[in-house]
Design a protein around this motif. Structure first.
Motif, PDB file in Angstrom:
ATOM      1  N   GLY A 278       0.812  -1.213   0.000  1.00 49.83           N
ATOM      2  CA  GLY A 278       0.000   0.000   0.000  1.00 49.83           C
ATOM      3  C   GLY A 278       0.844   1.261   0.000  1.00 49.83           C
ATOM      4  N   ASN A 305       9.017  -3.494   0.977  1.00 53.14           N
ATOM      5  CA  ASN A 305       8.295  -3.670  -0.291  1.00 53.14           C
ATOM      6  C   ASN A 305       9.044  -2.971  -1.410  1.00 53.14           C
ATOM      7  N   GLN A 318       7.473  12.908   1.279  1.00 52.85           N
ATOM      8  CA  GLN A 318       6.028  12.814   1.490  1.00 52.85           C
ATOM      9  C   GLN A 318       5.655  12.801   2.976  1.00 52.85           C
TER      10      GLN A 318
END
Ligand SMILES: Nc1ncnc2c1ncn2[C@@H]1O[C@H](COP(=O)(O)OP(=O)(O)OP(=O)(O)O)[C@@H](O)[C@H]1O
Ligand SMILES: O=P(O)(O)OC[C@H]1O[C@H](OP(=O)(O)OP(=O)(O)O)[C@H](O)[C@@H]1O
Ligand SMILES: O=C(O)c1cccnc1
Ligand SMILES: [Mg+2]
Length: 496
Positions: A278, A305, A318
């Protein structure tokens, strides 16, 4: 013939880790009586990997181990004796195999210590010794140093992106290029700046801290997620990190908090949670808020990931609240650059009548691929703070002039005179003298600490990922002149 058992992959004597042509050349040198002509080879790469501005030298301790164990066993010789040429005759005669049986490693080797930052065209290793021996080292030295340097550099870039405070865990074994690729990658990644590995063999073999969380299968093996977390906490009450994304990540975080409260009631603290899918920026911010609100501000947030340095940089921009990075595939396979193109080139050969050196050169259409003759040393000039400013390659077999000038080997109009008071250090250090090791090797942890200081000492403009500033590496002027003349002498001058 039976294939060798896998355990043999890690046997200490691996002198057949070589290309056939090294051995056919060795035979030829021996036949010519050239085996003991003194030769000098340099191992270097031309361009830093990952379009970066530097590399972290690595692999020396493994190379030393290999050289110290350099000898041909009876089994090796038997195999070599069994090889046949195309007409069916033995490839290597018995007298030559006997010569190999008696062969002792007697070279002088200089090397740049592991963890030192290095740049294109700088010899990471210099081998000086009998031509036949020095030639036989080529393949193994390149195999070791190319991969170790590649992965250590990748790890240093990931450390650069993560910053000095975050933890970095290397999770790559399952995606590595085989067992040995995985083992070697774990070593180099630690040297380059990761904190720990999931690779247990690397932990045992190299003393690297081993760490880990748990897999999705753990959660799937229980009737629900909280039960799975509670069971893991029972097994490891002070060493639990819960993987929260098996079903629904934020629901998973709430389940983790529920079990963390129970752990705390029993005097234990949840170490962390792991996000593995995600939007890692969004999910880590939400997870941080949930954990903080619930009174778990110290519970760490691990992310994994397909991460690599550019993604980490982006996630930080971010506002991701990740403090621990689990990095696998991209690190251990050096995903965006599969290999470092290090080469091993003959640079000097003692004249047949022993009256001095012939300096040798490999010509190429491109100047960048034309090798540098001489018996080279790398001198690194530093500023008052000890930060590298420029490197100079020079030929130790010739006297240095009073006034030193660095010349860009690919644009000789670019020059820098060296201030006479400039401080410097010589990077190549003696490792073997006449085949005996003279260097006390640092531990892997010491080399890792050295690597971190080295990378930090580089100007940020050289460390940045995008279009890094080119660090100046020059040839000492008289070496450049000598090289240019040698190129002119060797290159055929075709009439226009
Ligand atoms: N905020 C983000 N910005 C940029 N890339 C991200 C961000 N969050 C995750 N990624 C990266 O996006 C890539 C793919 O993630 P994606 O969500 O498509 O698949 P996934 O999470 O692996 O899905 P699943 O594992 O459930 O199949 C990964 O490399 C991941 O690290
Ligand atoms: O992504 P990497 O950098 O290679 O890191 C290692 C990966 O390996 C593990 O799962 P795996 O990929 O085996 O399975 P999953 O992603 O389907 O959980 C782990 O959960 C990471 O996702
Ligand atoms: O311990 C972990 O979380 C781990 C180990 C290997 C691969 N992926 C994750
Ligand atoms: Mg995955």
């Amino acid at each position: 013939m039976n294939p060798a058992p896998l355990s043999g992959l890690y046997a200490p004597s691996l002198s057949l880790v070589t290309d056939l042509y090294q051995l056919t050349m060795a035979y030829g040198y021996w036949q010519q009586g050239m085996q003991d002509r003194e030769a000098v080879f340099h191992l270097y790469f031309r361009k830093a990997p990952f379009q970066g501005g530097y590399a972290v030298a690595a692999g020396l301790a493994l190379a030393v181990d290999w050289m110290e164990n350099f000898s041909f066993s009876e089994e090796d010789l038997k195999y070599l004796g069994s090889l046949r040429g195309s007409k069916g005759a033995a490839l290597f005669p018995a007298e030559f195999l006997h010569y190999l049986r008696e062969l002792k490693f007697t070279c002088n080797v200089e090397a740049i210590p592991e963890g030192t930052v290095v740049f294109g065209n700088e010899p990471l290793l210099r081998v000086q010794g009998p031509l036949l021996q020095a030639q036989l080292l080529e393949t193994a030295l390149l195999t070791i140093v190319n991969f170790q340097t590649l992965i250590a550099t990748k790890a240093a870039r990931i450390r650069e992106a993560a910053g000095p405070q975050d933890q970095i865990l290397e999770f790559g074994l399952r995606r590595a290029q085989g067992f040995d690729g995985g083992l070697g990658a774990s070593r180099a990644a630690y040297l380059g700046g990761v904190d720990a590995t999931s690779n247990v063999l690397a932990g045992q073999r190299y003393g690297i801290p081993v760490r880990g969380t748990h897999a999705h299968s753990w959660v799937m093996a229980f009737e629900d997620e909280p039960t799975a977390f509670a069971a893991y906490a029972k097994a490891f009450p002070d060493d639990s990190v819960f993987l929260v994304d098996t079903y629904d990540t934020l629901e998973g975080v709430r389940h983790a908090i529920k079990i963390a409260r129970e752990m705390r009631a029993n005097g234990h603290e949840l170490g962390g949670i792991r996000l593995d899918s995600g939007d890692l920026a969004y999910l880590s911010r939400e997870a941080r808020a949930l954990l903080d609100e619930a009174g778990f501000p110290k519970t760490r947030i691990v992310a994994s990931n397909d991460l690599e340095e550019n993604l980490i940089t982006s996630l930080k921009l971010q506002g991701a609240r990740i403090d621990t990075w689990g990095i696998g595939t991209q690190l251990v396979t050096a995903y965006n650059q599969a290999a470092l193109g290090g080469v091993y080139k003959l640079a000097a050969l003692r004249k047949a009548d022993d009256s001095g050196w012939d300096f040798t050169l490999k010509l190429s259409e491109q100047l960048i691929k034309t090798s540098i003759p001489g018996i080279l040393q790398v001198r690194r000039y530093t500023n008052e703070k000890g930060q590298p400013r420029a490197d100079m390659l020079y030929n130790t077999a010739e006297p240095l002039p009073e006034q030193l000038t660095l010349v860009d080997p690919f644009d000789p109009t670019r020059r820098r005179p060296v201030r006479s008071e400039a401080s410097f250090k010589e990077l190549l250090e003696p490792v073997f003298r006449a085949g005996k090791r003279v260097l006390e090797l640092p531990t892997l942890a010491e080399s890792r600490a050295h690597a971190q200081r080295e990378v930090q000492s580089l100007d940020p403009s050289i460390r940045r990922f995008l279009n890094p500033h080119v660090y100046p590496v020059g040839l000492e002027e008289s070496l450049n002149t000598f090289r240019t003349n040698l190129i002119l002498e060797k290159r055929p001058q075709r009439p226009a």
